[in-house]
Scaffold this motif. Structure first.
Motif: not given
Length: 190
Positions: A61-82
């Protein structure tokens, strides 16, 4: 709190040489790629599922979506894939096609079965840095390197903040390293 060491180009080569000599080199390169090319934390790397990274056709995928339970701050986030990260993940998929066909499986598997914990990822980084003879580096070195490299290339600190997924820009600024050489290069721009 002492900051994780940034690696010199020679140290990076040594680490990758050690990784390549290991039995699970493709997997370990992909783990390191998430840290050095996307700035993911150990807890985020360990929380990834195959379906977060690959689509149904096993394409990165060109973007990885992190759910809140997958992050340090418990907030959903996106990661762009280079492109560099995508390449490492494509090699991983080619080496482990049956594993990456299970979208709910842990992205990274251990030899003992099951996925890695955050502590296992931390230990993996520590092991490879030690084998490469690098002191002061940790699982956070890749994240710090990622952010510092962006700053060195002139990327705006607000953009770096967004890529780091930090709420406060002062947190991002603490990650970015500078030295006398960088300061001298900066003044020559005027």
């Amino acid at each position: 709190m002492k900051q994780a060491k940034l690696l010199t180009p020679a140290e990076q080569k040594r680490v990758y040489a050690v990784i390549d000599a290991h039995r699970y080199s493709v997997r370990n390169r992909a783990i390191f790629a998430f840290s050095f090319f996307a700035g993911l934390r150990a807890c985020e790397i360990s929380a990834l599922k195959v379906g977060d990274v690959y689509d149904a056709d096993r394409v990165v995928r060109d973007t990885v979506y992190l759910n809140a339970n997958q992050t340090k701050g418990d907030q959903a986030n996106t990661v762009l894939v280079s492109k560099r990260l995508s390449k490492a993940l494509s090699v991983y998929a080619a080496a482990h096609p049956s594993h990456v066909s299970s979208p709910n499986a842990a992205m990274f598997f251990s030899a003992k079965g099951g996925g890695f914990t955050a502590q296992t990822i931390v230990n993996l980084f520590a092991r490879f840095f030690a084998l490469a003879g690098i002191k002061g580096a940790s699982s956070h070195s890749g994240r710090r390197q990622f952010l510092t490299d962006l700053a060195d290339k002139g990327v705006n600190v607000r953009v770096i903040q967004a890529l780091a997924r930090h709420k406060d820009i002062s947190t991002t600024q603490r990650y970015i390293d500078y030295n006398e050489s960088k300061l001298r290069n900066a003044i020559e721009l005027v």
